[in-house]
Design an enzyme around this catalytic site. Sequence first.
Site, PDB file in Angstrom:
ATOM      1  N   CYS A 100      10.338   8.869   8.285  1.00 18.12           N
ATOM      2  CA  CYS A 100      10.889   8.780   9.631  1.00 18.12           C
ATOM      3  C   CYS A 100      10.048   7.854  10.477  1.00 18.12           C
ATOM      4  CB  CYS A 100      10.927  10.165  10.258  1.00 18.12           C
ATOM      5  SG  CYS A 100      12.344  11.049   9.666  1.00 18.12           S
ATOM      6  N   TYR A 158      -1.037  -3.660   6.554  1.00 15.58           N
ATOM      7  CA  TYR A 158      -1.597  -5.022   6.465  1.00 15.58           C
ATOM      8  C   TYR A 158      -0.529  -6.105   6.364  1.00 15.58           C
ATOM      9  CZ  TYR A 158      -5.215  -2.082   4.219  1.00 15.58           C
ATOM     10  OH  TYR A 158      -6.097  -1.097   3.888  1.00 15.58           O
TER      11      TYR A 158
HETATM   12  N1  LLP Z   1     -17.316  -3.068  -3.023  1.00 12.81           N
HETATM   13  C1  LLP Z   1     -17.297  -2.649  -1.747  1.00 12.81           C
HETATM   14  C2  LLP Z   1     -18.543  -2.291  -1.092  1.00 12.81           C
HETATM   15  C3  LLP Z   1     -16.083  -2.563  -1.063  1.00 12.81           C
HETATM   16  O1  LLP Z   1     -16.084  -2.155   0.203  1.00 12.81           O
HETATM   17  C4  LLP Z   1     -14.870  -2.886  -1.726  1.00 12.81           C
HETATM   18  C5  LLP Z   1     -13.589  -2.780  -1.036  1.00 12.81           C
HETATM   19  C6  LLP Z   1     -14.938  -3.310  -3.071  1.00 12.81           C
HETATM   20  C7  LLP Z   1     -16.187  -3.387  -3.676  1.00 12.81           C
HETATM   21  C8  LLP Z   1     -13.708  -3.666  -3.874  1.00 12.81           C
HETATM   22  O2  LLP Z   1     -12.983  -4.692  -3.335  1.00 12.81           O
HETATM   23  P1  LLP Z   1     -11.713  -5.266  -4.152  1.00 12.81           P
HETATM   24  O3  LLP Z   1     -12.233  -5.955  -5.383  1.00 12.81           O
HETATM   25  O4  LLP Z   1     -10.859  -4.115  -4.502  1.00 12.81           O
HETATM   26  O5  LLP Z   1     -11.048  -6.185  -3.199  1.00 12.81           O
HETATM   27  N2  LLP Z   1      -7.345  -0.950   1.455  1.00 12.81           N
HETATM   28  C9  LLP Z   1      -7.431  -2.390   1.449  1.00 12.81           C
HETATM   29  C10 LLP Z   1      -8.655  -2.871   0.726  1.00 12.81           C
HETATM   30  C11 LLP Z   1      -9.939  -2.326   1.294  1.00 12.81           C
HETATM   31  C12 LLP Z   1     -11.110  -2.766   0.504  1.00 12.81           C
HETATM   32  C13 LLP Z   1     -12.339  -2.075   0.929  1.00 12.81           C
HETATM   33  N3  LLP Z   1     -13.488  -2.381   0.163  1.00 12.81           N
HETATM   34  C14 LLP Z   1      -6.166  -2.955   0.803  1.00 12.81           C
HETATM   35  O6  LLP Z   1      -5.285  -2.181   0.430  1.00 12.81           O
HETATM   36  O7  LLP Z   1      -6.001  -4.161   0.721  1.00 12.81           O
END
Ligand code: LLP
Length: 433
Positions: free
Chosen positions: A357, A330
């Site tokens: 790598c 990202y």
């Molecule tokens: N609820 C649902 C349905 C979600 O899909 C997500 C995150 C959350 C809650 C929590 O969101 P947060 O508060 O953590 O932003 N891998 C990505 C983030 C993907 C988030 C997916 N869904 C990153 O590293 O930025």
Amino acid sequence: MMENMTTGGMLEIGGVSSDKLAAACGTPLFVYDEAELERRVQDYKSCFRSELFKTEVIYASKAFVCKAMLDKLKQYGFGLDVVSGGELHLANQSDFPMEQVYFHGNNKTEDELAMALSLGCGTIVVDGIMECRRLVAMANRMEKEVGVLIRINPGIEAHTHKYIVTGDLDSKFGVTFREEEIILELIGLLRESKYTKLNGFHVHIGSQIFDLRAYDALIERMMKFIKKLKSKHMIEVRQLDFGGGFGVRYTAEDEPSSIRKVCKSIIEKCEAEIRNHELQLEKIMIEPGRSIVAEAGYTIYRVGFLKDTPNKSYLFIDGGMADNIRVALYDARYECDLANKMDREKSKKYTVAGKCCESGDILIEGAMLPQAEPGDLLVVYGTGAYGYSMASNYNRLNKPAVAFVKDGKARIVIRRESYADQMRLETNEEVNL
Ligand code: LLP
């Protein structure tokens, strides 16, 4: 970002010096400041409240989860968002109260749904019509009661500083609320079974969102929608879950609202809209993940070799994209320090690179640090969310250990993976076809 204590130029986390942590636990090491975690959990718990309706804070497991984390959330009476059989299994193994578990996902398998029903998972968030039909059939067959939220795509997209109200009809998640016939069909299906109980709707508009007006717009839309369902179809919606996505500070440029402010803003907007539309909502939920764990987490690496190229000074660390894929994936930004040289002048610009790598395995570009030497400790701040949970064994690196620190004490909550752990799944078995 938290102000950390330093003693003799050595960074401390939770009262433990980083060189002791590195020596005792090895590197790379994920470290969580437990008091900071608790403060964040407590802030959500005490600020997300209303006189007008019940509230629930549901932690999004995907940000970071392990037994120790679940034990903490249990103490504070949190709900739990899971999106897979694996997360569900961990919740069950950790004796997390199953009625407080919300099972999300756009493509839950039959096995996962069966597991959720038999474990007594409180709520399934249904993503579409095919899943709903399957769930109803399974609940009937298994004679298992379950609460249901329908995931709505509200047509509001939020990305960090901006949000847009779109007519996006093509998200892979949920049903757009313009597809009223589908929503009515879903409600009809759920009502036909005595086992599935429609509680309300769920929405989630994105992640790392700073502009709280995105949530205002979301709340307005959803309240208007349920008002319409009530007046036009006599359908009473009792619960609304507004998802997560609240922004955190990765670098000095990020200016997130405090947890208190986020909660206050959402609660007040809900109260105003409920009064305005004369609705009878029983419960409002939110699902933070990142904003609970990100800033409580650190990664400590050991500096290995250094290399100067015509235009760059590389500083190599003993981890990288295998324990933090967010930079490559990202373009995520982080800040770092040499944990054992906190009192030295930051005189040199480094490119902090991992050991995988792949040329893209760069963790931080242009980091101003003191003159580095092999054996120094590099700490990266704000790695508590989506770091460990997205870690991989790329290049067969062992996944790091995770330590919780508090009041000068440390405990390992996830062991460092070993080569033996990696060999565990290797086999050569004939398949019976
Ligand atoms: N609820 C649902 C349905 C979600 O899909 C997500 C995150 C959350 C809650 C929590 O969101 P947060 O508060 O953590 O932003 N891998 C990505 C983030 C993907 C988030 C997916 N869904 C990153 O590293 O930025």
